[in-house]
Each structure stands twice: as structure tokens, then as C-alpha cells.
Design a protein around this motif. Structure first.
Motif, PDB file in Angstrom:
ATOM      1  N   MET A 170       0.979  -1.083   0.081  1.00  0.00           N
ATOM      2  CA  MET A 170       0.035  -0.070   0.011  1.00  0.00           C
ATOM      3  C   MET A 170       0.985   1.286  -0.017  1.00  0.00           C
ATOM      4  O   MET A 170       1.517   1.473   0.851  1.00  0.00           O
ATOM      5  N   CYS A 179      -3.324   5.240   5.298  1.00  0.00           N
ATOM      6  CA  CYS A 179      -4.817   4.601   5.184  1.00  0.00           C
ATOM      7  C   CYS A 179      -5.357   5.095   6.660  1.00  0.00           C
ATOM      8  O   CYS A 179      -4.682   4.897   7.624  1.00  0.00           O
ATOM      9  N   PHE A 230      -7.055   4.450   9.543  1.00  0.00           N
ATOM     10  CA  PHE A 230      -7.648   3.343   9.738  1.00  0.00           C
ATOM     11  C   PHE A 230      -8.072   3.592  11.440  1.00  0.00           C
ATOM     12  O   PHE A 230      -7.797   3.967  12.066  1.00  0.00           O
ATOM     13  N   ILE A 259      -3.853  -7.717  12.302  1.00  0.00           N
ATOM     14  CA  ILE A 259      -3.436  -7.282  11.109  1.00  0.00           C
ATOM     15  C   ILE A 259      -1.770  -7.852  11.063  1.00  0.00           C
ATOM     16  O   ILE A 259      -1.200  -7.309  11.868  1.00  0.00           O
ATOM     17  N   MET A 315       0.271   4.993  18.606  1.00  0.00           N
ATOM     18  CA  MET A 315       0.357   3.771  17.483  1.00  0.00           C
ATOM     19  C   MET A 315       1.692   3.962  16.984  1.00  0.00           C
ATOM     20  O   MET A 315       2.120   3.098  16.232  1.00  0.00           O
ATOM     21  N   PRO A 335      -9.628   7.856  14.578  1.00  0.00           N
ATOM     22  CA  PRO A 335      -8.719   7.224  13.363  1.00  0.00           C
ATOM     23  C   PRO A 335      -7.458   7.670  13.293  1.00  0.00           C
ATOM     24  O   PRO A 335      -7.118   8.779  13.843  1.00  0.00           O
ATOM     25  N   CYS A 336      -6.688   6.702  12.744  1.00  0.00           N
ATOM     26  CA  CYS A 336      -5.310   6.909  12.817  1.00  0.00           C
ATOM     27  C   CYS A 336      -4.520   6.831  11.277  1.00  0.00           C
ATOM     28  O   CYS A 336      -4.901   5.863  10.589  1.00  0.00           O
ATOM     29  N   GLU A 337      -4.019   7.801  10.903  1.00  0.00           N
ATOM     30  CA  GLU A 337      -3.492   7.766   9.380  1.00  0.00           C
ATOM     31  C   GLU A 337      -2.121   6.891   9.594  1.00  0.00           C
ATOM     32  O   GLU A 337      -1.173   7.144  10.112  1.00  0.00           O
ATOM     33  N   PHE A 338      -2.538   5.639   9.259  1.00  0.00           N
ATOM     34  CA  PHE A 338      -1.453   4.612   9.161  1.00  0.00           C
ATOM     35  C   PHE A 338      -0.727   4.141   7.925  1.00  0.00           C
ATOM     36  O   PHE A 338      -1.539   3.797   6.918  1.00  0.00           O
ATOM     37  N   PRO A 339       0.769   4.073   8.087  1.00  0.00           N
ATOM     38  CA  PRO A 339       1.277   3.896   6.824  1.00  0.00           C
ATOM     39  C   PRO A 339       1.591   2.239   6.669  1.00  0.00           C
ATOM     40  O   PRO A 339       2.769   1.646   7.226  1.00  0.00           O
ATOM     41  N   PHE A 340       0.508   1.563   6.147  1.00  0.00           N
ATOM     42  CA  PHE A 340       0.684   0.094   6.370  1.00  0.00           C
ATOM     43  C   PHE A 340       1.894  -0.308   5.584  1.00  0.00           C
ATOM     44  O   PHE A 340       2.246  -1.580   5.584  1.00  0.00           O
ATOM     45  N   GLN A 341       2.484   0.382   4.464  1.00  0.00           N
ATOM     46  CA  GLN A 341       3.590  -0.102   3.882  1.00  0.00           C
ATOM     47  C   GLN A 341       4.898  -0.337   4.552  1.00  0.00           C
ATOM     48  O   GLN A 341       5.534  -1.362   4.398  1.00  0.00           O
ATOM     49  N   LEU A 391       4.542  -1.401   7.615  1.00  0.00           N
ATOM     50  CA  LEU A 391       4.011  -2.746   8.627  1.00  0.00           C
ATOM     51  C   LEU A 391       4.561  -3.829   7.402  1.00  0.00           C
ATOM     52  O   LEU A 391       5.331  -4.777   8.107  1.00  0.00           O
ATOM     53  N   ILE A 439      -0.178  -6.214  13.826  1.00  0.00           N
ATOM     54  CA  ILE A 439      -0.772  -5.325  14.886  1.00  0.00           C
ATOM     55  C   ILE A 439      -1.960  -6.229  15.674  1.00  0.00           C
ATOM     56  O   ILE A 439      -2.737  -6.885  14.650  1.00  0.00           O
TER      57      ILE A 439
END
Lengths: 353, 353
Positions: A273, A277, A279, A291, B254, B276-282, B284, B291
Motif C-alpha cells: 500500500m 490509510c 484506519f 493485522i 500507535m 482514526p489513525c493515518e497509518f502507513p501500512f507499507q 508494516l 498489529i
């Protein structure tokens, strides 16, 4: 020899480069077929992501220009000194990842975490070429019934199997696959082969949905036309799924994966991604979900080969066109960055002119 | 009897309510102490979150007004018919969660996932009262060395132990705790008791950092003054931590948890995040992290009692003030919603006037 080299973002060139020779412990493979992976396209449109451009790669000493291509099969044509398990003439698939075998992670058996991990086609020369050099331990013999074309799918099939292993898919599990590109379609099959009872596939492209059904999806959903979470809740008596595989790499797919998983469910992040996102972690918390990122593979090539040779995973329908290396830019990479990309699953490339 | 009842957002009242009697299989407990948990404060400031207000609770048939309080200990004063394992005079802690024991999740042993789960103090009357009624299986006898005050910590200690179990903390693991309120300070101790070699604690409040050090944190960091990820990378030869516990329930925590975990690391979500949290899934994905939400507890009360009785988890320093039920609104709830909340870890409330 002829090869496709990556020079920079949106700069790849077909060039004539010197034919490589195997060093000690290395094998020279004459490439038969090499698939174009979404990562190749990412590297073209948004790179450098994995290709070193300034400092040389810490394990291979290489930097751009680099020959792309990491999903390939071929015939062994030469072996370096000390090579014992592989012989000239062997039909093989090549695991493109080369761990350092020395770091904390390699010593813990977690080769995909190796901080110096090199990948042929990104951190060293890859398969969009007439010949490739790879260390002996990257070479896997293919059984007779696995063709060279199907051999190129060992790599993405290993990705799908690794995702199922990280998910710890259990017998009877209900699963969902969000995004049915090549990886999603392989996950649909791998999750069934791993014991899942029901596999829901969520994909906006009608042709891919139909392919997902042919390859084992129980029911498919078009996320543009229906709320997959609500529909799956109806079909499962409110339980939803145990495991959802996010294989699209976009925020909307991650949110769909969240909504289709039930209490205690697992979301496996298989897609890359590129954007953040927004989330709602409270929803993850309230229903005790997880996740789990699943990048690449470790020792899954043998299982991938076994699944392919037993037709537990079928790849013929994933090959949408076969092209020549001479035409890879126009007929391959540019197509996959155009509006026509939805027509393709895997484009296979042959270096034969 | 006297009790604190929740009527609606920012509307809680000390009232005189009828003294309850135990039915078949139920136990009547005279409350000695009850701690004010962050969830109680959340329900006051932002509720209804868990308290039913329109439809009655599907398991208990109750709705607001409800007596708050779910971290309590007391003495058994009466037992209903069919109660066999508990006797009048027993010193006990009460597990406030009541599963239905009938649904798919209960049959799978995942009681915390029960869709009809009731919690005393949210879905039925709780511990901010002179007496509480609870089913026999919620009652746990406390050994002699565990005081009534410490008995109130069985519940949050079970939360901390459950988080370590979900994390599968292994011997020698390096861990980090982000946010050192009561739960964070209990996780610091539980993670050590579970075999972690090193525990980093990240907390902006100096008093809480000092408490974390006293209770076993190896090194503490003020996230407002330093980049914990970078500092921990220096201390760990770049490996960072195996497990990070997010115990603050805010997006910044987080993101800190993401940055302090190393390759293959696990982030355990223990805090409730309301936004909500703007999360950088990349990020992860690239480092193959996970998580894992850890809500509440299942069968962790026995371990919590054992850890408390053996002083593997110490709670005396977490009690910042003891107050009377008559004063809970002014001296308890309002303090914990004011700027002075940082001064407190746990406020214990006694129903004795």
C-alpha cells in the motif's frame, strides 16, 4: 546478451549486456520464461523502491542499472565450482531472494527479515535477460509435469502459501480474498488447498471475479456494487470470516478486509500500500482482530512446486499473453501502466527473439 | 444501598437504590474497594460506549441507569441456591465479564468474543455500590497475602497478562510499553514476569516514567523530547524491539509503537483509540510486522491472582488516592477528566461512609 535494465523511474531500456559467468557456488540459467510482477511495474512507475541507486547493495555490491525480473524459470547451462546438487540440463525455477545467512534474522530462520536480503531483479540482475546467475541454494528442480511457463509461478505461489502460513489457516476456516490479481487468485487457491471451507472473493473487475470462481472461490462480490461486509455477514449467520487477505494494496481494500472479518479475525496484508490509510483501530480493538503483514516467502518454494505439480494450484488461466523480451516495454510494462492493465493477470516474457 | 449510577453522557448520580439479593447460582458480595478505570471515565465523557440505553442488554436484560465500576474486591455475604464453591466470609475478587456460554465464540473458548458478553459495571450493576450480585463463576477467592485494595487490581492485571499472552512474549524478548497509565505499568511488570529481557517504557509524564523505572522498566523515554524509535535502535544494535504494547490509545502512540518495533515485530493494541489513525501500512508490510488487538481477558484471573500474591506484579505504588463513594464524582471522576488527571494512576473507592 539481451536484457531489460532499470535506470530510474520510468526509464527502462532493452540493451545488449555482457553474458555473465557463474562464480564458485553459482549456477548459470538460460531463462525460458519470466513473468511481469506488479512490483516490477511499481519500480517502473514509483521507483526506486527496492533498487539501490546511490550506495551499492550491501550483499551484492550492485546498484542501478539492474536487470529486472524475479519470477522466472529456465534450464541450467553451466555450474560454477563447488556446485553439487544441480546439473547442466536441469529444468529449474529460481528463488530470487538471497539472504546473508549471517545476521540476527537469518540466524533466527527468518530470512525474509534479513537486513541485507538481495533479490535477483532488484538488488542484482534478474530474469528479463537471456541468462541469469544465481547461488546454488536458490535453484529448485521442477518435476516433469511442471512446464517452464508454470515454473514462473513458483515465486508468486510461494507468496500465497507464505500468506496462508502466516494466517495459520485452519481446517474449516472461512476466508476472504480482497483483490483478485495474480496474487489474489493464487491466495484463493492456496487457502482452499490449506483447508479453508469457504473462500469469498471481492474484486471489481468482472473477468477476474469469473476467474476467481473458476479457481475455487465460493462466492464473489463486486465491491463497487455491494457492501461485501454486510453480504458476507448474511451468508455466515453474522460470523463473517476468520481470515481476510488484503491483496489489492489500497486503503479501500484494507477497510473492506476489516469489515468482512469477524470477531477475533485476522487480516493478512499481502498487497503493498503506497499511500497511508485512515484506519479505525477502535474497530480492530473491539472485536479483538489482528493485522499480519506477509511479505514474500521464506522456505515455501518446495511447497509451491508440490502444489503446482499436483494441480492444487492452477496457473494456466492466469497467463493472459506471452510476449518477447524485445517487446516487453511496449507490450508489457506500458500496457500494465495503462487503462488496459485490468485485462491482464500475468504477462510472460521469453528472451527468444 | 448507596451507588453511583450512569444515566447518560456527563450524567452520573449518587443514589439510594434497593439492596440486591442473589438468585440461583449467584453470589452477593459486600464491596470493599473498587478502582476507577479509564473505561469508566470514557463512559462518562463520551458514552454510551458499552452501556445499553435503548434496547435492554441481550444477556442481562438491563439498560441505563446502571451502577458503574468493574475493578472490585469484597467479602461474600450471601450465596444463592446451587452455589457450591464459594462461602459466606470468603475474601474475593470479581471477574466482571459474563459470557453467554452458548454462542459460536463461547463454544470455541473465546469468551471475550461472545456477542452477548455482559460486564458488571456496564451491562449490569457494578462495584461503585455497597453490594454487588455476580454469578458464581465470576468469583475468585483471594489468598491471605492479597489485600482487598490489591484485589481490585486482579482485573487490570488480567488485561496486562492477556496482552502478553496474545503477544506470545518469549524468553529474552525485548519489549516496549507506550503509555504508562495503570495498564501500561502493569504490562511493564507482566512482560518481565513473562520472560522479557528488556522493557523500554515511553511516557511523557515524568512521575509515571519514574514509576515505570521502579517497577522494572529498563530505560524510559519522554516521547515529547526524543525520538524513541531512534534511541531504541541505538541501544539494540538496530534490532529495535520484538513486541511493543500500545497502552495510550492515541494515534501518536500507535505510530511510536510502529517505529520502535523491529523487523517481524508485533504491536499489541491494548489502548482504546477513539479517533482514526493515518497509518502507513507499507511500513508494516516492508518489515513483516503485525498489529494484534488485545481486548480484556479470558481465563487470566487465576494467573493475575498468582502474580499479585507472589509480588511478581506490584500494585501499591499505583494507588494514588483512596476516597469514599460519597465523594466519587468530585474527588474521582471530575479529577480524572480535569488537567489534574496526570497526577493519578488508580483512585480506589470505598462504599463505607
Amino acid at each position: 546478451m539481451k536484457a531489460l535494465r532499470w535506470y530510474g523511474q520510468k526509464d527502462v531500456r532493452i540493451e545488449d549486456v555482457p553474458e555473465p559467468s557463474p562464480g564458485a557456488g553459482e549456477v548459470k540459467v538460460k531463462v525460458k520464461w519470466c513473468g511481469i510482477c506488479a512490483s516490477d511495474v511499481h519500480e517502473y512507475t514509483s521507483g526506486p523502491l527496492f533498487i539501490p541507486t546511490k550506495k551499492p547493495h550491501p550483499l551484492t555490491g550492485r546498484k542501478a542499472p539492474i536487470i529486472l525480473g524475479h519470477e522466472f524459470s529456465g534450464e541450467v547451462v553451466e555450474t560454477g565450482s563447488q556446485v553439487k546438487s544441480i546439473s547442466v540440463g536441469d529444468k529449474v525455477a529460481v528463488r530470487p531472494t538471497i539472504p546473508c545467512y549471517e545476521c540476527h534474522w537469518c540466524r533466527s530462520g527468518r530470512h525474509i527479515l534479513c537486513a541485507r536480503l538481495a533479490t535477483l531483479g532488484l538488488g542484482a540482475d534478474g530474469g528479463f535477460a537471456e541468462f541469469v546467475i544465481a547461488p546454488e541454494d536458490c535453484i529448485y528442480r521442477l518435476p516433469g509435469q511442471v512446464s517452464y511457463e508454470i515454473g514462473t509461478f513458483c515465486e508468486p505461489t510461494a507468496v500465497a502459501i507464505h500468506a496462508c502460513r502466516k494466517a495459520m489457516v485452519s481446517p474449516g476456516d472461512t476466508t476472504a480474498v480482497v483483490g483478485c490479481g495474480a496474487i489474489g487468485l493464487l491466495v484463493v487457491q492456496a487457502t482452499r488447498a490449506t483447508g479453508a471451507s469457504t473462500v469469498y472473493a471481492i474484486e471489481p473487475n468482472a473477468r477476474r471475479r469469473s476467474l476467481a470462481e473458476k479457481l475455487g472461490a465460493t462466492v464473489t462480490f463486486d465491491p463497487d456494487r455491494m457492501d461485501a461486509g454486510r453480504e458476507i455477514a448474511k451468508l455466515t449467520d453474522g460470523l463473517r470470516v476468520d481470515v481476510a487477505f488484503e491483496c489489492a494494496g489500497v486503503p479501500a481494500a484494507m477497510l473492506t478486509a476489516l469489515s468482512v472479518t469477524g470477531r477475533g479475525g485476522k487480516i493478512i496484508e499481502v498487497g503493498q500500500m503506497m499511500e497511508p490509510c485512515e484506519f479505525p483501530f477502535q474497530r480492530l480493538f473491539c472485536h479483538d482482530k489482528s493485522i499480519i503483514a506477509s511479505q514474500g516467502y521464506e522456505n515455501e518454494f518446495p511447497t509451491a512446486i508440490s502444489f503446482l505439480s499436483e494441480s492444487r494450484v492452477i496457473c494456466e488461466p492466469l497467463i493472459t499473453v506471452k510476449i518477447k523480451l524485445d517487446n516487453i516495454i511496449e507490450q508489457g510494462i506500458k500496457v500494465l501502466t495503462s487503462e488496459r492493465k485490468g485485462e491482464h493477470i500475468r504477462i510472460l516474457v521469453s528472451p527468444v527473439s
